[in-house]
Design a protein around this motif. Structure first.
Motif, mmCIF file in Angstrom:
data_model
loop_
_atom_site.group_PDB
_atom_site.id
_atom_site.type_symbol
_atom_site.label_atom_id
_atom_site.label_comp_id
_atom_site.label_asym_id
_atom_site.label_seq_id
_atom_site.Cartn_x
_atom_site.Cartn_y
_atom_site.Cartn_z
ATOM 1 N N THR A 170 33.566 -26.232 0.912
ATOM 2 C CA THR A 170 32.335 -25.809 1.572
ATOM 3 C C THR A 170 31.373 -26.951 1.691
ATOM 4 O OG1 THR A 170 31.221 -25.193 -0.459
ATOM 5 C CG2 THR A 170 32.600 -23.517 0.563
ATOM 6 N N ASP B 296 31.806 -15.216 3.384
ATOM 7 C CA ASP B 296 33.095 -15.894 3.458
ATOM 8 C C ASP B 296 33.547 -16.212 2.034
ATOM 9 O OD1 ASP B 296 35.352 -17.087 4.436
ATOM 10 O OD2 ASP B 296 34.382 -18.946 5.031
ATOM 11 N N ARG C 113 45.252 -16.647 10.824
ATOM 12 C CA ARG C 113 44.043 -15.832 10.709
ATOM 13 C C ARG C 113 44.208 -14.578 11.560
ATOM 14 N NH1 ARG C 113 38.667 -17.496 9.485
ATOM 15 N NH2 ARG C 113 37.054 -15.990 10.081
ATOM 16 N N GLY D 138 41.574 -16.447 2.144
ATOM 17 C CA GLY D 138 40.181 -16.217 2.490
ATOM 18 C C GLY D 138 39.963 -14.850 3.108
ATOM 19 N N SER E 82 31.593 -9.836 8.522
ATOM 20 C CA SER E 82 30.302 -10.014 9.183
ATOM 21 C C SER E 82 29.897 -8.715 9.856
ATOM 22 C CB SER E 82 30.377 -11.135 10.228
ATOM 23 O OG SER E 82 29.147 -11.289 10.908
ATOM 24 N N GLN F 4 41.787 -11.374 12.887
ATOM 25 C CA GLN F 4 40.431 -10.849 12.987
ATOM 26 C C GLN F 4 40.464 -9.479 13.641
ATOM 27 O OE1 GLN F 4 37.795 -12.976 15.613
ATOM 28 N NE2 GLN F 4 36.058 -11.633 15.227
ATOM 29 N N ARG G 111 36.664 -17.567 -0.471
ATOM 30 C CA ARG G 111 37.914 -18.334 -0.508
ATOM 31 C C ARG G 111 38.369 -18.518 -1.954
ATOM 32 N NH1 ARG G 111 36.593 -23.383 3.640
ATOM 33 N NH2 ARG G 111 36.018 -22.086 5.443
ATOM 34 N N ASN H 172 32.334 -18.818 -2.567
ATOM 35 C CA ASN H 172 31.785 -17.698 -1.804
ATOM 36 C C ASN H 172 30.463 -18.125 -1.172
ATOM 37 O OD1 ASN H 172 32.251 -14.655 -1.322
ATOM 38 N ND2 ASN H 172 30.068 -14.802 -1.750
ATOM 39 N N TYR I 48 36.810 -12.926 5.347
ATOM 40 C CA TYR I 48 35.547 -13.111 6.051
ATOM 41 C C TYR I 48 35.069 -11.752 6.549
ATOM 42 C CZ TYR I 48 32.331 -14.884 9.674
ATOM 43 O OH TYR I 48 31.244 -15.160 10.449
ATOM 44 N N LEU J 65 28.648 -21.636 7.949
ATOM 45 C CA LEU J 65 28.620 -20.270 8.464
ATOM 46 C C LEU J 65 27.911 -20.261 9.819
ATOM 47 C CD1 LEU J 65 27.757 -17.997 5.383
ATOM 48 C CD2 LEU J 65 29.983 -18.308 6.477
#
Length: 868
Positions: free
Chosen positions: A38, A453, A562, A473, A477, A564, A455, A367, A475, A149
């Motif tokens: 991060t 987020d 990934r 991870g 939102s 989503q 990880r 995090n 995520y 982010l």
């Protein structure tokens, strides 16, 4: 005390309180930098250094381009050296930020290969195109992040481009830009890349900077930042900016005013860290739009005598404050007062928490949570149709005024132009016999976004199979948008800073002509066209995995995926039109607005991304890499109220590259390819028949081959030569208008609209010292190839070049004085045509008659003081 005054005092007070500090050389990080994934873990302390010639600039002594040991934290689960990365990444450090001196966030991205940056809109509302991936503009395929982010989950929200929430000031440490590569794995909807603005955090020693900037366009700006320890474990950083200016394009009123305040507090754990941070942005900035350049009746005739391409704009003090007519939720007439001076006005609060910890077992947890809340106003004068012949337009309005059913009837004998705000009769010959209709558009948005987020990473020793680290991870939102659009049309004279016009209907009497009524009202030709009132509640969740395997020494293999899933729930007000009943004007006869009812909409979308890449270190300073990626883009939240048939898009990409990092030469060269089988472009355009604003939806396919080059050579002590270039061939196939079903087979193989084939930026700099004073001379020469307004490639935007240059004088590595000139040749390069006209077939001319030029020549002087 008024809120605006309090905002100014808070921001200005924080900057004045910052210790003013010295300007000197910063150390270059080597491999002992933390490997955290991060941004918060980019600890600036306890690094090895290498000796470099003194350069009177901040930020790595001006050496961030030499990357053999530079660590980047964007686009990977753990921080990696650039020379070892399996994808293309650029770092814009304090040196680059200082010599480029960007006027906005997108401006600096012109220094990143593979990105086409249109920064001519002002401080916000600009556009970024990545690696030839087609888009209507904004940040559709590029994620704009701040400290790892997003600034707001959907970067392409209409009238809320991601850069409206972003400002570059002295609280920014550096910008990392990933092109393609792993972006779709570590960010949502980021097929084209990820731009990560990394801000300064607390330091173990007291540091600070203060700067005062004056510009020849009425600018006065204060910047500052201070950081240091509170205790051995608690570190702080605070800073921001406040400024006001009249704008390089003169509006006749204060174009830009406001600022930003940012602060962070870091608690150092034995095996990790905890950082709290906050940002308050309250800034009003003017949005610049395309302007008329040539007379549509004779495209060989320039209109530069009426509106200067470098400094002119169609906004003006004459139309600044307006009463906009609309309908309330019962369908009855109402009105609202709006101020064009609000411009793009975010009043937004951001607060976040970063937590990083490594357990004794080797497991690492990271995090990052953030909340964004506030309001955004977007008032601007939008370009609509080209200028019109004043006599012909007046004749059409006479017919309207004489209509017995919809006008004033047979009593009307003639019509004439008058200035809406006084000043008598308007003579069209004073503006070349032209008048102009433009969109006085006003949007209000309330936003709320919570994002998290998480990880978890673990390294594994596979024995003879090498080493591998695995990151899992999750995520999440949730974001809300309450948006209201008010589209209105005004009539003006054809010149820079124009005055509003009314069309007055007259009848002849014995005492002379008498007014019967007005076709317009206070300069407004129509009210409430294509407005939107909608509320959206969206949730998106993504799970991702990334592995980095080292099977043998010098070889890295990185694989990630990934998934989503997004849900959109919301309501959209049904719209109607009504005659507000004022017999003295025709402007209120069909006012648009909500009718009091609404329709609920629910949509679900998903997307899968996969990426695999490898890097082989031929030597410690030479590396080669390759990568293949399948990316996606789920629809914007606008699908709820535009109902334009969008669906998840799939994008295939591949890239191969070589990295060379010698003692005085660094080269990063990449060849890339993309295939886009679900090209979708949705724009608000003017219907050529009715003049109404409608939605254009086209889809098709595209393919792009390209080459990127980023190189820096230092042949002599103090001399640095940097070259950034992009060569590409973005083409369109199988284009179709979804509204009409029309297929444009003749366009196959044409260049994608608005995208250049050639971009080159050359940045030389030379530093010298005399006694206690250091001087740095620098320049930035950029060439951008031709582009096209339309998919048919009928209307060309010519190639252009710009030159920026400056000098920085530094006394005792503390006090510095910078003189910077931008666009010194006063180039009128065009970045886009008029997106509301001619998207498909152009503007019926070889060169654009209506387009948005870059900002004209400007000068700035900055006085900076630093302390370490």
């Amino acid at each position: 005390m008024k809120r605006a005054q309090l905002d100014r005092l808070l921001i200005l007070g924080s900057i004045v309180a910052c210790p003013l500090v010295a300007l000197g050389q910063e150390e270059i990080p080597l491999s002992e930098q933390t490997d955290s994934a991060t941004v918060a873990d980019a600890d600036r302390d306890d690094r090895d250094t290498i000796d470099l010639p003194r350069i009177p600039l901040t930020g790595a002594g001006g050496q961030e381009e030499l990357f053999p040991e530079e660590i980047t934290v964007t686009g990977s689960a753990q921080g990696r050296k650039k020379i070892e990365s399996t994808y293309a990444v650029s770092t814009l450090g304090e040196h680059t930020l200082e010599v480029v001196k960007p006027l906005n966030t997108v401006d600096i991205l012109s220094q990143v290969p593979g990105f086409w940056a249109e920064s001519s809109g002002g401080e916000g509302g600009n556009n970024v195109f990545a690696r030839g991936i087609p888009a209507a503009g904004s940040f559709r395929y590029v994620a704009l992040y701040e400290d790892g982010l997003p600034l707001y989950e959907e970067p392409e929200t209409a009238f809320l481009n991601a850069d409206i929430l972003s400002r570059i000031d002295l609280t920014v440490d550096r910008i990392e830009a990933v092109r393609g590569g792993t972006s779709p794995i570590f960010a949502n909807n980021a097929a084209g890349g990820t731009i990560n603005i990394i801000t300064k955090k607390g330091t173990e020693t007291l540091e600070g900077v203060g700067s005062l900037t004056w510009g020849d366009f009425g600018m006065l700006r204060f910047d500052g930042n201070v950081s240091g320890p509170i205790t051995d474990r608690v570190l702080y950083s605070v800073g921001g900016f406040y400024r006001g200016d009249d704008g390089i394009r003169e509006t006749g009123y204060r174009a830009n005013s406001g600022g930003q305040l940012r602060a962070s507090l870091t608690y150092k754990l034995d095996d990790g860290s905890l950082t709290f941070y906050g940002k308050y942005l309250n800034d009003r900035t003017t949005f610049y739009l395309p302007i008329p350049l040539k007379d549509p009746r004779d495209p060989t005739t320039s209109l530069s005598n009426l509106i200067d391409p470098n400094t002119g704009t169609l906004a003006s003090a004459d139309m600044r404050r307006a009463i906009l007519r609309t309908l309330d939720e019962t369908g009855d007439g109402t009105s609202r007062e709006e101020d064009l001076g609000e411009g793009m006005h975010p009043s937004v609060l951001t607060a976040g928490l970063q937590f990083n910890y490594e357990f004794d077992s080797g497991w690492r947890i990271q995090n990052h949570a953030r909340v964004v809340t506030g309001q955004v106003t977007f008032n601007a004068l939008f370009s609509l149709t080209p200028p019109e012949d004043a006599a012909g337009f007046l004749a059409d309005q006479l017919t309207r005024a004489q209509d017995p059913a919809t006008g004033f009837g047979a009593a009307v004998d003639s019509v004439e132009y008058r200035f809406a705000n006084g000043g008598g009769v308007f003579d069209p010959t004073s503006t070349g016999g032209l008048v102009l209709r433009s969109g006085w558009w006003s949007q209000q948005m309330e936003i709320l976004n919570f994002v998290n987020d998480l990880r978890v990473t673990k390294d594994f020793d596979l024995g003879a199979g090498g080493d591998i680290d695995v990151t899992l991870g999750f995520y999440f939102s949730e974001y809300r948008l309450d948006t209201r659009w008010h589209f209105n049309t005004v009539l003006t004279e054809m010149r820079g800073q124009p005055r509003l016009l009314d069309v007055v209907a007259l009848t002849q009497t014995e005492g002379g002509p008498q007014e019967v009524g007005r076709v317009t009202e206070n300069g407004f030709f129509s009210y409430g066209d294509f407005g939107v009132n909608a509320f959206i509640d969206a949730t998106t969740a993504a799970g991702y995995v990334s592995t980095n395997w080292v099977p043998i020494q010098d070889l890295q293999v990185e694989i990630g995926a990934r998934y989503q899933f997004a849900t959109f729930r919301g309501s959209t007000a049904n719209r109607t039109t009504a005659d507000l009943g004022d017999p003295s004007t025709l402007a209120d006869d069909a006012v648009g607005g909500p009718d009091g009812s609404s329709v609920r909409s629910d949509f679900d979308f998903g997307g899968i991304a996969f990426s695999a890449g490898a890097n082989y270190a031929v030597t410690p300073r030479v590396g080669v890499f390759g990568r293949f990626t399948r990316a996606y883009r789920i629809p914007r939240t606008e699908v709820l109220y535009l109902d334009n048939g969008e669906d998840t898009e799939g994008i295939l990409q591949a890239e191969v590259g070589v990295k060379l990092a010698l003692q005085s030469l660094s080269v990063f060269a990449v060849g890339y390819w993309s295939r886009f089988d679900s090209l979708f472009v949705s724009d608000s355009v003017v219907d050529p028949d009715s003049g109404d604003i409608v939605t254009l939806n086209v889809d098709g396919e595209s393919q792009t081959f390209g080459v990127e080059l980023e190189a820096t050579w230092r042949p002599l002590t103090g001399l640095s030569l940097t070259l950034v270039s992009t060569l590409q061939n973005p083409t369109v196939q199988s284009l179709q208008d979804n509204n009409t079903g029309e297929e444009f087979t003749d366009f196959d193989g044409n260049r994608l609209r608005r995208l250049p084939s050639v971009q080159v930026a050359f940045r030389p700099s030379y530093s010298i010292f005399f006694q206690r004073v250091g001087f740095l001379l620098y320049g930035n020469l950029q060439y951008n190839g031709n582009r096209f307004v339309d998919f048919a490639n009928n209307t060309e935007l010519p190639a252009y070049a710009t030159l920026d240059a400056g000098i920085i004088a530094t006394l005792d590595n503390q006090i510095s004085l910078q003189f910077h000139g931008s666009n010194l040749t006063n180039s009128s390069g065009l970045t886009e045509g008029n997106p509301r006209v001619g998207t498909i077939a152009g503007q019926e001319t070889g060169e654009a008659i209506f387009a948005r030029p870059i900002l004209g020549r400007a000068f700035r002087i900055s006085l900076t003081y630093r302390y370490f």
